[in-house]
Design a protein around this motif. Structure first.
Motif, mmCIF file in Angstrom:
data_model
loop_
_atom_site.group_PDB
_atom_site.id
_atom_site.type_symbol
_atom_site.label_atom_id
_atom_site.label_comp_id
_atom_site.label_asym_id
_atom_site.label_seq_id
_atom_site.Cartn_x
_atom_site.Cartn_y
_atom_site.Cartn_z
ATOM 1 N N VAL A 145 0.815 -1.222 0.000
ATOM 2 C CA VAL A 145 0.000 0.000 0.000
ATOM 3 C C VAL A 145 0.846 1.269 0.000
ATOM 4 C CG1 VAL A 145 -2.053 -0.995 1.064
ATOM 5 C CG2 VAL A 145 -0.201 -0.136 2.523
ATOM 6 N N TRP A 146 2.143 1.139 0.116
ATOM 7 C CA TRP A 146 3.003 2.315 0.193
ATOM 8 C C TRP A 146 4.396 1.904 -0.262
ATOM 9 C CZ3 TRP A 146 2.408 7.320 0.531
ATOM 10 C CH2 TRP A 146 3.448 8.158 0.992
ATOM 11 N N HIS A 211 11.615 1.127 -0.777
ATOM 12 C CA HIS A 211 11.148 0.237 0.280
ATOM 13 C C HIS A 211 9.668 -0.077 0.086
ATOM 14 C CE1 HIS A 211 14.856 0.604 2.592
ATOM 15 N NE2 HIS A 211 14.829 1.895 2.341
ATOM 16 N N VAL A 212 9.311 -1.342 0.283
ATOM 17 C CA VAL A 212 7.939 -1.812 0.081
ATOM 18 C C VAL A 212 7.256 -1.972 1.437
ATOM 19 C CG1 VAL A 212 6.494 -3.634 -0.894
ATOM 20 C CG2 VAL A 212 8.669 -3.035 -2.000
ATOM 21 N N TYR A 213 6.051 -1.399 1.554
ATOM 22 C CA TYR A 213 5.262 -1.469 2.776
ATOM 23 C C TYR A 213 3.990 -2.266 2.508
ATOM 24 C CZ TYR A 213 8.090 2.476 4.526
ATOM 25 O OH TYR A 213 9.109 3.300 4.934
ATOM 26 N N PHE A 214 3.766 -3.316 3.303
ATOM 27 C CA PHE A 214 2.575 -4.142 3.159
ATOM 28 C C PHE A 214 1.558 -3.798 4.250
ATOM 29 C CE2 PHE A 214 5.948 -6.665 1.186
ATOM 30 C CZ PHE A 214 5.375 -6.952 -0.041
ATOM 31 N N SER A 215 0.305 -3.756 3.858
ATOM 32 C CA SER A 215 -0.767 -3.428 4.791
ATOM 33 C C SER A 215 -1.017 -4.585 5.764
ATOM 34 C CB SER A 215 -2.055 -3.135 4.019
ATOM 35 O OG SER A 215 -3.139 -2.936 4.890
ATOM 36 N N VAL A 216 -1.142 -4.263 7.044
ATOM 37 C CA VAL A 216 -1.517 -5.243 8.071
ATOM 38 C C VAL A 216 -2.556 -4.595 8.985
ATOM 39 C CG1 VAL A 216 0.679 -6.486 8.021
ATOM 40 C CG2 VAL A 216 0.391 -4.545 9.576
ATOM 41 N N LEU A 217 -3.300 -5.402 9.698
ATOM 42 C CA LEU A 217 -4.309 -4.871 10.611
ATOM 43 C C LEU A 217 -3.689 -4.285 11.869
ATOM 44 C CD1 LEU A 217 -7.049 -7.656 10.314
ATOM 45 C CD2 LEU A 217 -7.072 -5.356 9.296
ATOM 46 N N ASP A 218 -2.609 -4.885 12.350
ATOM 47 C CA ASP A 218 -1.971 -4.470 13.595
ATOM 48 C C ASP A 218 -0.466 -4.634 13.432
ATOM 49 O OD1 ASP A 218 -0.768 -4.576 16.205
ATOM 50 O OD2 ASP A 218 -2.751 -4.893 17.087
ATOM 51 N N THR A 219 0.240 -3.521 13.334
ATOM 52 C CA THR A 219 1.683 -3.580 13.090
ATOM 53 C C THR A 219 2.421 -4.348 14.176
ATOM 54 O OG1 THR A 219 1.730 -1.559 11.782
ATOM 55 C CG2 THR A 219 3.772 -2.162 12.898
ATOM 56 N N ASP A 220 2.115 -4.067 15.435
ATOM 57 C CA ASP A 220 2.840 -4.715 16.520
ATOM 58 C C ASP A 220 2.601 -6.218 16.540
ATOM 59 O OD1 ASP A 220 4.006 -2.314 18.205
ATOM 60 O OD2 ASP A 220 1.992 -1.749 17.606
ATOM 61 N N ALA A 221 1.361 -6.622 16.299
ATOM 62 C CA ALA A 221 1.068 -8.054 16.255
ATOM 63 C C ALA A 221 1.773 -8.720 15.076
ATOM 64 C CB ALA A 221 -0.445 -8.274 16.161
ATOM 65 N N HIS A 247 9.981 -1.818 10.231
ATOM 66 C CA HIS A 247 10.874 -2.300 9.185
ATOM 67 C C HIS A 247 11.470 -3.632 9.624
ATOM 68 C CE1 HIS A 247 10.439 1.651 7.478
ATOM 69 N NE2 HIS A 247 10.972 2.215 8.554
ATOM 70 N N LEU A 248 11.484 -4.593 8.714
ATOM 71 C CA LEU A 248 11.890 -5.957 9.039
ATOM 72 C C LEU A 248 12.800 -6.525 7.960
ATOM 73 C CD1 LEU A 248 8.274 -7.106 9.897
ATOM 74 C CD2 LEU A 248 10.109 -6.969 11.597
ATOM 75 N N HIS A 249 13.527 -7.573 8.332
ATOM 76 C CA HIS A 249 14.250 -8.404 7.370
ATOM 77 C C HIS A 249 13.662 -9.804 7.460
ATOM 78 C CE1 HIS A 249 17.484 -5.538 6.394
ATOM 79 N NE2 HIS A 249 17.426 -5.189 7.663
ATOM 80 N N ASP A 250 13.286 -10.366 6.312
ATOM 81 C CA ASP A 250 12.756 -11.724 6.332
ATOM 82 C C ASP A 250 13.885 -12.712 6.640
ATOM 83 O OD1 ASP A 250 14.109 -12.517 3.942
ATOM 84 O OD2 ASP A 250 12.461 -11.839 2.678
ATOM 85 N N PRO A 251 13.571 -13.984 6.851
ATOM 86 C CA PRO A 251 14.618 -14.942 7.252
ATOM 87 C C PRO A 251 15.767 -15.090 6.255
ATOM 88 C CG PRO A 251 12.452 -15.821 7.765
ATOM 89 C CD PRO A 251 12.220 -14.586 6.953
ATOM 90 N N GLN A 252 15.539 -14.699 5.007
ATOM 91 C CA GLN A 252 16.603 -14.773 4.001
ATOM 92 C C GLN A 252 17.313 -13.433 3.800
ATOM 93 O OE1 GLN A 252 15.623 -17.274 0.473
ATOM 94 N NE2 GLN A 252 13.602 -17.479 1.421
ATOM 95 N N GLY A 253 16.913 -12.418 4.568
ATOM 96 C CA GLY A 253 17.598 -11.132 4.519
ATOM 97 C C GLY A 253 16.906 -10.046 3.741
ATOM 98 N N GLY A 254 15.800 -10.354 3.072
ATOM 99 C CA GLY A 254 15.092 -9.356 2.293
ATOM 100 C C GLY A 254 14.407 -8.331 3.185
ATOM 101 N N ARG A 255 14.627 -7.045 2.892
ATOM 102 C CA ARG A 255 14.032 -5.996 3.714
ATOM 103 C C ARG A 255 12.636 -5.652 3.196
ATOM 104 N NH1 ARG A 255 16.431 -0.524 6.429
ATOM 105 N NH2 ARG A 255 14.440 0.429 6.873
ATOM 106 N N PHE A 256 11.700 -5.489 4.141
ATOM 107 C CA PHE A 256 10.351 -5.060 3.816
ATOM 108 C C PHE A 256 9.791 -4.365 5.034
ATOM 109 C CE2 PHE A 256 9.763 -8.922 6.096
ATOM 110 C CZ PHE A 256 8.502 -8.883 6.681
ATOM 111 N N SER A 257 8.636 -3.745 4.875
ATOM 112 C CA SER A 257 8.016 -3.031 5.997
ATOM 113 C C SER A 257 6.534 -3.405 6.070
ATOM 114 C CB SER A 257 8.151 -1.510 5.818
ATOM 115 O OG SER A 257 9.508 -1.141 5.737
ATOM 116 N N VAL A 258 5.970 -3.268 7.262
ATOM 117 C CA VAL A 258 4.536 -3.445 7.446
ATOM 118 C C VAL A 258 3.965 -2.147 7.979
ATOM 119 C CG1 VAL A 258 4.600 -5.937 7.753
ATOM 120 C CG2 VAL A 258 4.900 -4.458 9.743
ATOM 121 N N ILE A 259 2.708 -1.881 7.654
ATOM 122 C CA ILE A 259 2.083 -0.625 8.037
ATOM 123 C C ILE A 259 0.616 -0.863 8.320
ATOM 124 C CG2 ILE A 259 1.701 -0.022 5.613
ATOM 125 C CD1 ILE A 259 2.046 2.928 6.407
ATOM 126 N N SER A 260 0.110 -0.286 9.395
ATOM 127 C CA SER A 260 -1.311 -0.356 9.724
ATOM 128 C C SER A 260 -1.844 1.058 9.854
ATOM 129 C CB SER A 260 -1.550 -1.134 11.021
ATOM 130 O OG SER A 260 -0.869 -0.521 12.101
#
Length: 263
Positions: A145-146, A211-221, A247-260
């Protein structure tokens, strides 16, 4: 994949704005095991011209592509693709304005794509697709979404992308570029979908990057779930003018972000 599934999974192409994202992973199955439960994705097989490739699907609509780079030794990373009416013409504009084109344009998945870098070195893609399916991004949880470019000179970057994608010559009701919250912001169909911002000293990556931001209902969760699935956090979750972000790194090192909190 059935004809009906292929129709649902058609890749959107919205000219001049970010329309698609892809992950190049080392282990495609492991990437699905991580992102599937975290973002609520199901998966449909895509064309395997260059190796295994799947589309992530949310509410019957494809939102991202995932492929494997095990044989190519490429870094694990997300790439943002901008829609274009003509990939060949746009690729020529990239090169004429100081960018580079590393791959393509070439045919892929009922369209044409290219992979390029802007003059500061930020990678991005071009996507010329046959279908134009609604807005650039969905608002559903699990969808991107962003998109935000962190670069050394946001205004210079905006001039480059604006000339490459002819932002000034488009209907302002469909595409608007504005300055807000210390960013150059791209709006389409009444929604802010992307921004170009100056890098800050705390940025862990010194290379300009989208940077890619994916929509989530609750960022902290979602952060807690991501960590349980093997991710690492790049910092604490923060409230921003666009929503609560982590902002996070997946288990293989790819950076992505989540946003609520985005409408």
């Amino acid at each position: 994949m059935t004809d009906a599934a292929a129709a649902r999974a058609a890749v959107r192409c919205v000219p001049a704005v970010p329309s698609w994202v892809t992950l190049m992973a080392r282990d495609l199955e492991a990437a699905q095991d991580f992102y599937g439960p975290l973002l609520g994705w199901s998966f449909e097989r895509g064309p395997d011209r260059w190796g295994p490739y799947v589309r992530a699907v949310v509410d019957g609509v494809a939102v991202a592509g995932l492929s494997s780079s095990a044989d190519l030794q490429l870094p694990v990373a997300w790439t943002t693709y901008f829609g274009t009416e003509n990939a060949d013409v746009t690729a020529e504009r990239v090169q004429a304005r100081g960018g580079t084109v590393a791959v393509g344009p070439l045919g892929f998945d009922e369209g044409r794509l290219a992979v390029a870098s802007d003059p500061a070195g930020a990678p991005f893609g071009l996507w010329e697709g046959q279908g134009r399916h609604g807005p650039a991004w969905l608002s559903s949880p699990g969808a991107p979404v962003w998109i935000e470019l962190r670069t050394r000179d946001a205004f210079e970057a905006a001039l480059f992308y604006g000339e490459v994608f002819a932002w000034d010559g488009r209907d302002p009701r469909q595409l608007e570029v504005r300055w807000e919250h210390d960013r150059v912001v791209l709006r389409t169909a009444g929604r802010s979908v992307a921004a170009l911002a100056a890098m800050v000293p705390t940025d862990e990556e010194h290379r300009p990057t989208w940077h890619v931001y994916f929509s989530v209902l609750d960022t902290d969760a979602s952060v807690a779930q991501a960590l349980a699935l093997g991710a690492t956090a790049a910092g604490p979750a923060l409230d921003t003018p666009y929503g609560r972000v982590a902002h996070l790194h997946d288990p293989q090192g790819g950076r992505f972000s989540v946003i609520s909190g985005r409408g």
